[in-house]
Motif scaffolding. Structure first.
Motif, PDB file in Angstrom:
ATOM      1  N   THR A   1     -11.949  -7.237  50.511  1.00 37.98           N
ATOM      2  CA  THR A   1     -12.312  -6.186  50.181  1.00 37.98           C
ATOM      3  C   THR A   1     -11.532  -4.899  50.211  1.00 37.98           C
ATOM      4  O   THR A   1     -10.475  -4.522  50.591  1.00 37.98           O
ATOM      5  CB  THR A   1     -11.962  -6.549  52.798  1.00 37.98           C
TER       6      THR A   1
ATOM      7  N   THR B   1     -21.707  -0.957  52.862  1.00 31.60           N
ATOM      8  CA  THR B   1     -20.676  -1.334  53.435  1.00 31.60           C
ATOM      9  C   THR B   1     -21.517  -2.991  54.228  1.00 31.60           C
ATOM     10  O   THR B   1     -20.442  -3.793  54.726  1.00 31.60           O
ATOM     11  CB  THR B   1     -20.128  -1.031  55.226  1.00 31.60           C
ATOM     12  N   GLN B   2     -22.913  -3.075  54.240  1.00 35.21           N
ATOM     13  CA  GLN B   2     -23.696  -4.254  54.703  1.00 35.21           C
ATOM     14  C   GLN B   2     -23.772  -4.829  53.715  1.00 35.21           C
ATOM     15  O   GLN B   2     -23.868  -5.959  53.526  1.00 35.21           O
ATOM     16  CB  GLN B   2     -25.118  -4.021  55.265  1.00 35.21           C
TER      17      GLN B   2
ATOM     18  N   TYR C   1     -22.393  -4.730  50.710  1.00 38.45           N
ATOM     19  CA  TYR C   1     -20.713  -5.497  50.145  1.00 38.45           C
ATOM     20  C   TYR C   1     -19.813  -5.708  51.082  1.00 38.45           C
ATOM     21  O   TYR C   1     -19.693  -4.999  51.994  1.00 38.45           O
ATOM     22  CB  TYR C   1     -20.563  -4.471  48.767  1.00 38.45           C
ATOM     23  N   ASP C   2     -18.316  -6.443  50.353  1.00 40.39           N
ATOM     24  CA  ASP C   2     -17.406  -5.658  50.583  1.00 40.39           C
ATOM     25  C   ASP C   2     -16.685  -4.719  51.048  1.00 40.39           C
ATOM     26  O   ASP C   2     -15.141  -4.428  49.697  1.00 40.39           O
ATOM     27  CB  ASP C   2     -16.597  -7.341  50.117  1.00 40.39           C
TER      28      ASP C   2
ATOM     29  N   LYS D   1     -15.159  -1.547  52.848  1.00 41.99           N
ATOM     30  CA  LYS D   1     -14.421  -0.678  54.259  1.00 41.99           C
ATOM     31  C   LYS D   1     -15.310   0.878  54.214  1.00 41.99           C
ATOM     32  O   LYS D   1     -14.021   1.267  53.238  1.00 41.99           O
ATOM     33  CB  LYS D   1     -13.287  -0.929  55.140  1.00 41.99           C
TER      34      LYS D   1
ATOM     35  N   LYS E   1     -20.389  -8.668  46.014  1.00 42.91           N
ATOM     36  CA  LYS E   1     -21.525  -8.650  46.862  1.00 42.91           C
ATOM     37  C   LYS E   1     -21.239  -9.548  48.501  1.00 42.91           C
ATOM     38  O   LYS E   1     -20.156 -10.206  48.366  1.00 42.91           O
ATOM     39  CB  LYS E   1     -22.814  -9.288  46.310  1.00 42.91           C
ATOM     40  N   ARG E   2     -21.827  -8.887  49.297  1.00 43.31           N
ATOM     41  CA  ARG E   2     -21.422  -9.385  50.772  1.00 43.31           C
ATOM     42  C   ARG E   2     -21.925 -11.342  51.273  1.00 43.31           C
ATOM     43  O   ARG E   2     -22.769 -11.550  49.974  1.00 43.31           O
ATOM     44  CB  ARG E   2     -21.409  -9.315  52.255  1.00 43.31           C
TER      45      ARG E   2
END
Length: 215
Positions: free
Chosen positions: A2, A27-28, A30-31, A33, A214-215
């Motif tokens: 992260t 934040t939605q 990609y990894d 904060k 990417k998440r």
């Protein structure tokens, strides 16, 4: 892994508003904060800024923000009330400011809870998105709830810990300047500042070079 970035942001900044939903989307998608770091507007930090600025400054800024909002399909209207009490004709900032201190302190209290970005997003949609009397009724309460926060709790903290919160807000401003800028919105990643709503994609490019996934 992260990654982390800091976003320096003000409730009076229309460009902050225009950038915020993209910060949320980052934040939605990609990894990543994002640490939301609130600062007071120029009107508070440098009260005579508007009086000394070029006569065309306000007119051009308003033209620019409304065309940007149209271009990005983001609702925008002059805030009513303005978070800063100011005589637009003379550019004079009023001594009594009933909104901006409470708003910014509540924002910082939200950041303490890890939800500063969400609070900024929801409240700025009220202020700049065309909600008349955004400070009345249950508008702010509902916005806080959408951000996963309790407005009454934030308000109590903002009022009872005002000095402590102001110290944190002042530290945010110092950190912004130490990173190489002074204005908002500014995203800072690994000490590199990306100022303006038009530098979000550039910041993503830099973070991808450092492994943003990417998440």
């Amino acid at each position: 892994m992260t990654l982390e970035a800091d976003v320096y942001w003000s409730f009076r900044s229309p460009y902050s508003y225009l950038a915020t939903r993209r910060y949320v989307a980052l934040t939605q998608d990609y990894d990543l904060k994002i640490n939301q770091r609130f600062v007071y507007p120029l009107a508070i930090r440098v009260p005579d800024f508007f009086e000394k600025s070029h006569p065309n400054w306000i007119g051009y800024t308003f033209r620019d923000i409304f065309r940007l909002a149209q271009f990005m399909d983001i609702p925008m209207a002059p805030p009513n009330p303005d978070p800063i009490v100011q005589d637009i004709a003379t550019r004079k900032i009023a001594a009594d400011q009933p909104h901006i201190f409470l708003l910014t302190r509540m924002g910082q209290a939200a950041s303490r809870r890890g939800k500063g970005l969400e609070f900024a997003d929801e409240v700025s949609r009220l202020i700049w998105g065309g909600v008349q009397g955004w400070n009345e009724g249950d508008h702010l309460e509902q916005a806080a709830a959408r951000a996963g926060l309790d407005l009454a709790e934030l308000k109590v903290e903002a009022e009872s810990h005002a000095e402590e919160l102001d110290d944190e807000i002042a530290d945010n401003q110092k950190a912004l300047e130490a990173a190489g800028h002074w204005g908002v919105p500014t995203l800072v990643f690994e000490g590199e500042p990306f100022f303006g709503q038009d530098r979000v994609e550039l910041a993503v490019w830099r973070m991808q070079q450092k492994g943003l996934a990417k998440r």
